[in-house]
Every structure is written in structure tokens, then in C-alpha cells.
Design an enzyme around this catalytic site. Sequence first.
Site, PDB file in Angstrom:
ATOM      1  N   TYR A 142      36.959  36.996  41.645  1.00 47.73           N
ATOM      2  CA  TYR A 142      37.210  38.436  41.503  1.00 47.73           C
ATOM      3  C   TYR A 142      37.463  38.736  40.038  1.00 47.73           C
ATOM      4  O   TYR A 142      38.206  38.014  39.360  1.00 47.73           O
ATOM      5  CB  TYR A 142      38.440  38.833  42.334  1.00 47.73           C
ATOM      6  CG  TYR A 142      38.812  40.301  42.205  1.00 47.73           C
ATOM      7  CD1 TYR A 142      37.990  41.303  42.729  1.00 47.73           C
ATOM      8  CD2 TYR A 142      39.992  40.691  41.567  1.00 47.73           C
ATOM      9  CE1 TYR A 142      38.332  42.645  42.621  1.00 47.73           C
ATOM     10  CE2 TYR A 142      40.345  42.035  41.460  1.00 47.73           C
ATOM     11  CZ  TYR A 142      39.505  43.002  41.985  1.00 47.73           C
ATOM     12  OH  TYR A 142      39.858  44.334  41.875  1.00 47.73           O
ATOM     13  N   ASP A 237      37.894  34.254  32.739  1.00 49.07           N
ATOM     14  CA  ASP A 237      38.765  35.318  33.222  1.00 49.07           C
ATOM     15  C   ASP A 237      40.116  34.675  33.538  1.00 49.07           C
ATOM     16  O   ASP A 237      40.309  34.075  34.593  1.00 49.07           O
ATOM     17  CB  ASP A 237      38.173  36.000  34.457  1.00 49.07           C
ATOM     18  CG  ASP A 237      39.046  37.142  34.947  1.00 49.07           C
ATOM     19  OD1 ASP A 237      40.184  37.277  34.453  1.00 49.07           O
ATOM     20  OD2 ASP A 237      38.592  37.898  35.836  1.00 49.07           O
ATOM     21  N   LYS A 265      47.986  40.741  34.134  1.00 52.02           N
ATOM     22  CA  LYS A 265      49.141  40.210  34.876  1.00 52.02           C
ATOM     23  C   LYS A 265      50.272  39.689  33.952  1.00 52.02           C
ATOM     24  O   LYS A 265      51.032  40.500  33.457  1.00 52.02           O
ATOM     25  CB  LYS A 265      48.671  39.186  35.903  1.00 52.02           C
ATOM     26  CG  LYS A 265      47.687  39.871  36.879  1.00 52.02           C
ATOM     27  CD  LYS A 265      47.267  39.079  38.097  1.00 52.02           C
ATOM     28  CE  LYS A 265      46.493  39.983  39.045  1.00 52.02           C
ATOM     29  NZ  LYS A 265      45.104  39.656  39.265  1.00 52.02           N
TER      30      LYS A 265
HETATM   31  C1  LIG Z   1      43.849  40.707  39.247  1.00 51.70           C
HETATM   32  C2  LIG Z   1      42.597  40.220  38.630  1.00 51.70           C
HETATM   33  C3  LIG Z   1      41.735  41.060  37.912  1.00 51.70           C
HETATM   34  C4  LIG Z   1      41.917  42.545  37.880  1.00 51.70           C
HETATM   35  O1  LIG Z   1      43.095  42.911  37.222  1.00 51.70           O
HETATM   36  P1  LIG Z   1      43.723  44.362  37.541  1.00 51.70           P
HETATM   37  O2  LIG Z   1      44.879  44.434  36.580  1.00 51.70           O
HETATM   38  O3  LIG Z   1      44.101  44.364  38.960  1.00 51.70           O
HETATM   39  O4  LIG Z   1      42.669  45.362  37.224  1.00 51.70           O
HETATM   40  C5  LIG Z   1      40.665  40.499  37.250  1.00 51.70           C
HETATM   41  N1  LIG Z   1      40.439  39.179  37.284  1.00 51.70           N
HETATM   42  C6  LIG Z   1      41.230  38.340  37.972  1.00 51.70           C
HETATM   43  C7  LIG Z   1      40.945  36.877  37.942  1.00 51.70           C
HETATM   44  C8  LIG Z   1      42.324  38.827  38.687  1.00 51.70           C
HETATM   45  O5  LIG Z   1      43.071  37.999  39.410  1.00 51.70           O
END
Ligand SMILES: *Cc1c(COP(=O)(O)O)cnc(C)c1O
Length: 426
Positions: A142, A237, A265
Site C-alpha cells: 500500500y 516506501d 507516520k
Molecule cells: C500509511 C501508509 C501510507 C499512506 O500514508 P497516509 O499518511 O495514510 O497517507 C503510504 N505507504 C505506506 C507503506 C503506509 O503504511
Amino acid sequence: MTKSQELFKRAVNRIPGGVNSPVRAYGAIGETPRFIQGAVGSSIFDVDGQKYLDYICSWGPMILGHNHPVIRDAVVRACENGLSFGCATEREVEMAEFICERIPHVEMIRMVNSGTEAVMSAIRVARGFTGKSKIIKFAGCYHGHSDALLVSAGSGVMTSGVPDSAGVPKGCTQDTMIAVYNDLESVKQLLEESNDEVAAVIVEPVGANMGVVPPKDGFLEGLRTLCDEHKALLIFDEVITGFRLKFGGAAEYFGVTPDLVTYGKIIGAGMPVGAYGGRKEIMEMVSPAGPVYQAGTLSGNPVAMAAGLAQLKLLWEDQDVYTRIYRKGEYLFEGIQKILKENEVPYQVNYTASLGCIFFTSEKVTDYTSAKTADTKAFAEYFKYMLNHGVHLAPSQFEAMFLSDAHTQEELDLTLELVEQYFKTW
Ligand SMILES: *Cc1c(COP(=O)(O)O)cnc(C)c1O
């Protein structure tokens, strides 16, 4: 009716599905979400006065525990000067320097407001820098909810993505190719088929949005090599893994260097922050230094930066924290593994350091296809049992358990006791 139930009833009238982000609705569980009043350390309290041991940790940011006094004080002090100026501030420079001086592959960084924005922008930069348009992502990873990344994961390799959400035009996903996690051959095949039209390969260096799926030995190294051979950028990511596996994230933990990295995060310590960074020559493509446009009214917000910087400083100054939470992860997840084995439960435990999960399947889980073999109904039953016994897990089979420095040995033991009780009668 509990207060949470009352609130949810009101919420669904005015907020789609009653929540501002889907996983909070407990849709996969068939429960009413608990509305939260507050939290401290490893505990979270709902509006009905129930206390839970929290393994969501705000999906990662609370790596030092909820409501950390040093971070809270930094925020309060920042608020006293005003909430936002829409102008440059000293703390943004401090934040950028703090990260770039400590993470070698981040020579320049740009702050944004979410992980979604960070990834969307990093991909734009990769396309701008390489002059190519295709990207490769992995099924089950994701990367936020931007159009190009909301592609459905069919079975196997796909050379052109199909939208996974209503409202995403086909045109937005046609340059997104989908490979199989932990399968270098699938990446190689896509790179070759695309005649070197691939701008970037983006990966969660530890898959943490299909449950937890660690990279196999050599997978990340192999991606590095393939990207170099095909002149594609490698994007890690690290929205979950950044500042969690090590201060330098998965790149440092696994010793593989990406060209671009995205954060979210933890970097905001609970405030809405994301960031993307990498080599200077690439990042200098970003406006106003270069031709790749990207902007944000509230980006680098002074209060958000105060929170994030305070947390990063705490993590940097006490890097033993990474050993501590690593050990906690090992203790908890190995402990669960042992319980499953002793009770002849054929389920899988996957973990990397302080991220892990139980997969309710007898198949070994190494990619999205195997993750999907999990019995989500069986997970829901387990989730409810844990919730009713005061343990707050992520309400989905396909999310991670997050550990923090605030989780105590007693709490881990208590968790293991509950897991044991549950699976004893399985
Ligand atoms: C949570 C997440 C996102 C998206 O971040 P948001 O702050 O919710 O937009 C993107 N990549 C990864 C791996 C994530 O866990």
C-alpha cells in the site's frame, strides 16, 4: 447502548461510514469501533472508560508510547508562537538538517502532510528525473490513496494496472505495472517487457499492509541491481519502516540504498506529516529548484515539525531503543509462534523487528496471494476475544501489530497468556 455505539450512530449520518479513514470502522470485524478519549504509554482509553493495551500505536507513530511528555511539551511550546505562518521557519531547516546529517541516502528532503502525498510526489519526481512514465509496484503493498497507486492486484504479474477504486480513471493506472512481492523474476519480466520505460520501482521494504511480509534474503538487493541495470529509480516506501527498524529505516536495517525514500507516520509523532527525500541531483528537480511541481500550504507546519523533530531527537539520542523494541518483537512474536506450535494450530507468525502479525492460514505467507489465503472470519473471532480481554489489535487480518518502547515485559506476558488461552480451546 455504550457511548461508542451512540457516537458511531451519530457519525454514520454525517461522515461516510462513520469514520475518516476506512480501517477505523472495524468493517472486517463486524464490531462498533471504540471511540477513543485519550492514551498514555501503551494504554488507550475509550469514551466508556475502558482501558486497552494498544498494539495499533496510531499505526506506528507512537513508537515511544502515547502522549510522550517531551513531545507534548514541544508541541505546547510551538503552539504558543502561533499555529501556522505559511512562511519559512527555522524548525523546517533544523528538521531537514537533522535527517540529512544522519541518513546518508537522504541528501535533501521535502516535507508534506501525509504518506499518500509523500509517495505521490516521489513518483512524480522519479518520472521527472528519468523522463520515463511507467512505474512498478507490488501486489499487496500500500502506498496511499493517490490515483496511480490504487490498482487492483490480480493474480500474478500485470503490465497495466486496473483501478481498484471507483472514481479512478483507467488512464491514471495504465502506467502502473504490478509485480509479485519477493519474486525478482516478476520484476525482471516487467522491466524487460517495458523496453526500459520504467521510471521507478516502489516497494515497502517490509510489506506491512498485507499483514507483515518480510523481504526474502536478497530480494531488496536484487531490486537494487535490477533498477541499476534498467536505469529505473528504486523507491523505498518507508512510511511504516522509517525510524522504526533503525533510525535510517529499512535501508539501514537491510543495508540496501534506495534512490528515493518516503516517510510518514513516525516522522510526525502523531501530527499529519510526510516527507520524501533522496540524492541531491534527484531532489533538485523539485520546484522551485527544478521543474517538478509540488507544493503545500501547511507543509512543514511549525507545530507538526516541533512534534516530529522532538521524537526524532529522542530516537537518535537513545538508539538503544531499537534494540529494546527489536527484543520485544522477538519475545512476543516468537512467543506466539511457540503457543501455536504447542497447540498444533497451523497458523503462521510473520515478523520483522517490532512489526508482526498472525496469519490465520496454514500456508507460508511470502506475498499477497499467500496472504489472501488467510481466514478473515477466524481472525475476527480472535480479534474480538482480545478486545474483550483488554487488548487493542488492528481490526484487520491485513494490518500489522505495532510495538512501542512503552510496552512492558508484563504487558507482553499478559498478551501471550491471552493468546495461549485463546488457542488452547481452539
Ligand atoms: C500509511 C501508509 C501510507 C499512506 O500514508 P497516509 O499518511 O495514510 O497517507 C503510504 N505507504 C505506506 C507503506 C503506509 O503504511
